[in-house]
Design a protein around this motif. Structure first.
Motif, short mmCIF file in Angstrom:
data_model
loop_
_atom_site.label_atom_id
_atom_site.label_comp_id
_atom_site.label_asym_id
_atom_site.label_seq_id
_atom_site.Cartn_x
_atom_site.Cartn_y
_atom_site.Cartn_z
N TRP A 104 -8.54 22.54 -11.26
CA TRP A 104 -7.13 23.14 -11.96
C TRP A 104 -5.59 23.14 -10.86
O TRP A 104 -4.89 23.42 -11.33
CB TRP A 104 -6.81 25.05 -11.58
N LEU A 105 -5.91 22.56 -9.66
CA LEU A 105 -5.68 22.05 -8.77
C LEU A 105 -4.37 20.53 -9.61
O LEU A 105 -5.14 20.04 -10.48
CB LEU A 105 -6.25 21.54 -7.27
N ALA A 157 5.15 26.02 -2.30
CA ALA A 157 3.85 25.48 -2.30
C ALA A 157 3.60 24.52 -3.78
O ALA A 157 4.54 25.16 -4.70
CB ALA A 157 3.13 26.41 -1.81
N GLU A 158 2.61 23.37 -4.01
CA GLU A 158 2.32 23.07 -5.57
C GLU A 158 1.39 24.06 -5.76
O GLU A 158 1.05 23.82 -7.39
CB GLU A 158 1.76 21.03 -5.20
N ALA A 159 0.62 24.47 -5.18
CA ALA A 159 -0.36 25.66 -6.15
C ALA A 159 -0.73 26.82 -4.88
O ALA A 159 -0.26 26.53 -3.54
CB ALA A 159 -1.41 25.37 -5.97
N ILE A 160 -1.34 27.80 -4.85
CA ILE A 160 -1.19 28.67 -4.02
C ILE A 160 -2.70 29.90 -5.38
O ILE A 160 -3.12 29.82 -6.00
CB ILE A 160 -0.43 30.11 -4.71
N LEU A 161 -3.70 30.06 -3.99
CA LEU A 161 -4.66 30.36 -4.18
C LEU A 161 -5.53 32.23 -3.76
O LEU A 161 -4.92 32.59 -1.84
CB LEU A 161 -6.26 29.20 -3.36
N CYS A 162 -5.72 32.71 -4.37
CA CYS A 162 -6.43 33.69 -3.89
C CYS A 162 -7.54 34.40 -3.83
O CYS A 162 -7.88 34.80 -4.72
CB CYS A 162 -4.84 35.00 -4.27
N ILE A 163 -9.13 34.33 -2.70
CA ILE A 163 -9.91 34.83 -3.20
C ILE A 163 -9.77 36.02 -2.25
O ILE A 163 -9.68 36.13 -1.27
CB ILE A 163 -10.00 33.66 -2.04
N ASN A 164 -10.37 37.18 -3.35
CA ASN A 164 -11.72 38.40 -3.10
C ASN A 164 -9.97 38.80 -2.10
O ASN A 164 -10.12 39.15 -0.95
CB ASN A 164 -12.18 38.57 -2.34
N MET A 165 -8.85 39.11 -2.94
CA MET A 165 -7.52 39.85 -2.08
C MET A 165 -6.95 41.30 -2.88
O MET A 165 -6.62 42.30 -2.63
CB MET A 165 -6.03 39.08 -1.64
N GLY A 210 5.04 25.08 -13.84
CA GLY A 210 3.76 24.86 -13.72
C GLY A 210 2.91 24.73 -13.15
O GLY A 210 1.39 24.44 -13.30
N ALA A 211 2.83 25.31 -12.08
CA ALA A 211 2.29 24.97 -10.82
C ALA A 211 1.34 25.98 -11.13
O ALA A 211 1.59 27.43 -11.83
CB ALA A 211 2.92 25.03 -9.43
N PRO A 212 -0.21 26.44 -10.39
CA PRO A 212 -1.04 27.12 -10.63
C PRO A 212 -0.73 28.43 -9.56
O PRO A 212 -0.62 27.48 -8.48
CB PRO A 212 -2.59 26.36 -10.09
N LEU A 213 -1.85 29.43 -10.25
CA LEU A 213 -1.73 30.13 -8.86
C LEU A 213 -3.31 30.50 -10.02
O LEU A 213 -3.32 31.37 -10.78
CB LEU A 213 -1.00 31.77 -9.03
N ILE A 214 -3.69 31.04 -8.61
CA ILE A 214 -5.65 30.48 -8.88
C ILE A 214 -6.30 32.11 -8.39
O ILE A 214 -5.77 32.13 -7.05
CB ILE A 214 -5.63 29.72 -8.55
#
Length: 210
Positions: A35-36, A108-116, A139-143
């Protein structure tokens, strides 16, 4: 021995340890590989202990990894884990509250957020979407990664118990249903793109900047 990680927790150790990271970091990395984008800055929102940031920066050396968290104890732990890893592609952690209208970076070219999403007020998720729409190029991802409730399927008993324990700790916390999450993302200009089922009744959700 490192102090177990809890949001807002105390302890004398700089490094905190979130036991779940050892169980989920490799399966999350496998999805991130799909996905990145090819390269760029990955902003990790709510980095917690910092163990994920150190692991993913090592796994994806083509990215500049930018960890962040609103909790001072988390920022100390993130810096300690990153310093121990000695990786040049991990930036110093930023004090970033997802719910705030002001974030300490502009792209940012991508954003990741885990368990928030489930361990924060709903306003943090809404702020995450607004901030992602502001920072990400089209088109950039938020995951997102974590446990959710889905209207079209049963919720695991373990997730129901977890939800109850979260709400007992803080009534503003709790598992969110994916329909509400998708709707809030769409309102901010983020299109839902993909869902991946993960071990231990978790999900990864992919959104893209419209």
């Amino acid at each position: 021995m490192t102090t177990p990680w809890t949001p807002g927790g105390d302890g004398s150790d700089d490094k905190r340890h979130a036991p779940a990271t050892l169980r989920n970091r490799d399966v999350i990395a496998a999805v991130l590989a799909d996905w990145l984008p090819p390269s760029g800055v990955v902003l990790e929102v709510a980095s917690g202990s910092g163990e994920h940031a150190a692991h993913f920066a090592a796994a994806f050396p083509q990215f500049d990894w930018q960890p962040s968290d609103p909790d001072p104890a988390a920022l100390t732990s993130i810096a300690a884990w990153s310093g121990e890893a000695g990786l040049a592609n991990v930036a110093p952690p930023l004090a970033l509250d997802a719910a705030s209208p002001e974030w300490p970076l502009t792209r940012a070219e991508a954003i990741l957020c885990i368990n928030m999403v489930h361990i924060s007020p709903w306003e943090a998720t809404l702020g995450l979407f607004v901030g992602a729409a502001r920072l990400l190029p089209p088109g950039a991802p938020l995951i997102l990664y974590g446990p959710y409730v889905e209207a079209d399927g049963p919720t695991a008993e373990s997730n129901l118990a977890f939800d109850a324990s979260l709400r007992a700790r803080n009534p503003a916390w709790g598992l969110r249903d994916t329909a509400s999450v998708k709707a809030a993302a769409a309102d901010a200009g983020l299109a839902f793109a993909e869902r991946r089922a993960m071990p231990a009744n978790n999900l990864m959700l992919l959104f893209r900047r419209s």
